[in-house]
Design an enzyme around this catalytic site. Sequence first.
Site, PDB file in Angstrom:
ATOM      1  N   SER A 110      88.459  32.586  16.913  1.00  0.00           N
ATOM      2  CA  SER A 110      87.287  31.806  17.291  1.00  0.00           C
ATOM      3  C   SER A 110      86.122  32.096  16.344  1.00  0.00           C
ATOM      4  CB  SER A 110      86.931  32.085  18.752  1.00  0.00           C
ATOM      5  OG  SER A 110      85.981  31.162  19.236  1.00  0.00           O
ATOM      6  N   HIS A 165      91.793  27.108  24.102  1.00  0.00           N
ATOM      7  CA  HIS A 165      90.959  28.020  23.334  1.00  0.00           C
ATOM      8  C   HIS A 165      90.899  29.394  23.994  1.00  0.00           C
ATOM      9  CE1 HIS A 165      88.097  28.973  20.209  1.00  0.00           C
ATOM     10  NE2 HIS A 165      87.441  29.678  21.120  1.00  0.00           N
ATOM     11  N   ASP A 188      91.877  22.232  22.717  1.00  0.00           N
ATOM     12  CA  ASP A 188      90.794  23.033  22.154  1.00  0.00           C
ATOM     13  C   ASP A 188      89.923  22.138  21.284  1.00  0.00           C
ATOM     14  OD1 ASP A 188      89.167  24.946  20.985  1.00  0.00           O
ATOM     15  OD2 ASP A 188      90.768  25.960  19.882  1.00  0.00           O
TER      16      ASP A 188
END
Length: 412
Positions: free
Chosen positions: A195, A382, A352
């Site tokens: 991320s 995610h 995501d």
Amino acid sequence: MRGRMRSSCVLLTALVALAAYYIYIPLPSSVSDPWKLMLLDATFRSAQQVSNLIHYLGLSHHLLALNFIIISFGKKSAWSSAQVKVTDTDFDGVEVRVFEGSAKPEEPLKRSLVYIHGGGWALASAKIRYYDELCKAMAEELNAVIVSIEYRLVPKVYFPEQIHDVIRATKYFLQPEVLHKYSVDPGRIGVSGDSAGGNLAAALGQQFNQDANLKNKLKVQALIYPVLQALDFNTPSYQQNVNTPILPRYVMVKYWVDYFNGNYDFVQAMIVNNHTSLDVGEAAALRAHLNWTSLLPASITKNYKPVMQTTGNTRIVQEIPQLLDARSAPLIADQEVLQHLPKTYILTCEHDVLRDDGIMYAKRLESAGVEVTLDHFEDGFHGCMIFTSWPTNFSVGIRTRNSYIKWLDQNL
């Protein structure tokens, strides 16, 4: 008595219905463990609401409050096992947690990975259970040294300080005497992150690639559902997953604004791409670097249409020029910067908003001559890779982690 029982039953039924209403969100049938994801999302939303209340009452910044909640429930001390030695130390003033796996008998020098945790540049820690378990598993399974960086977070520091922290810690680690101390093979070192950590890992890779003293120091980079650009919040994955947990679009846009210490008044305009409209001259040259109509396959673009405003809010990039800085948005870097980057692994998830950031970066890297493995999970969401142990154990979490570690084992 009977009337009281009836009232209690009615109240209980109402509370259960209210809880179900709060927890339930419509999810695609293809997502992994949907009810468990709903519960996880409801828990995170509750923590966000508590932190927003604390902020409203003037007791603390909402991100500090939210991170306090996250760390309170998951902080783990540096506990070693027979297989992995775990130590908290600092590299040139930057806190790190080092995981030392056992060396293979036939390989006295170990491979190594610098890991950068996710959390929107503002949340989580190298010392919480999720990242501690991930790094310990990598150290053991890869017989490697994992350096997990505890970089400083928003709102204590803003862009580009997070990048400076990870670069400073990594440069310190790469010194011959430090590598010798940890018995690390200087030719088998990689960088990775998930991320926002994937964003920082990609930025670090590009910065090293432009420094003659650091070029070719990294053997691989592995980016897990990385966030790579802030110019277009209407890519097909942003449109498809606008309200998908655990990272809805408006939350991702707010993370960007927080990262730059920007104005929340701009969030709604940025969601509809008013910050990169046709009248924003500064953005014109960068659009080709993330033209998803050419970078994404038809199976991804489907019937989605680009959102390109003719006129927008030119004040946004004037006040937040960092939006157009390749250090914050590695996807918009020039082709020359991408050439000679190390062998790359990119993991993406169907459910995501950041899916297309990763796919477009893979395409741009391939065009620049970089060897890329794109590992896509149709039932992924995610953040899923860190959710591998009870009570937040997801099937796709275990599969993504195994696939990631397998790639590292074969390529690092």
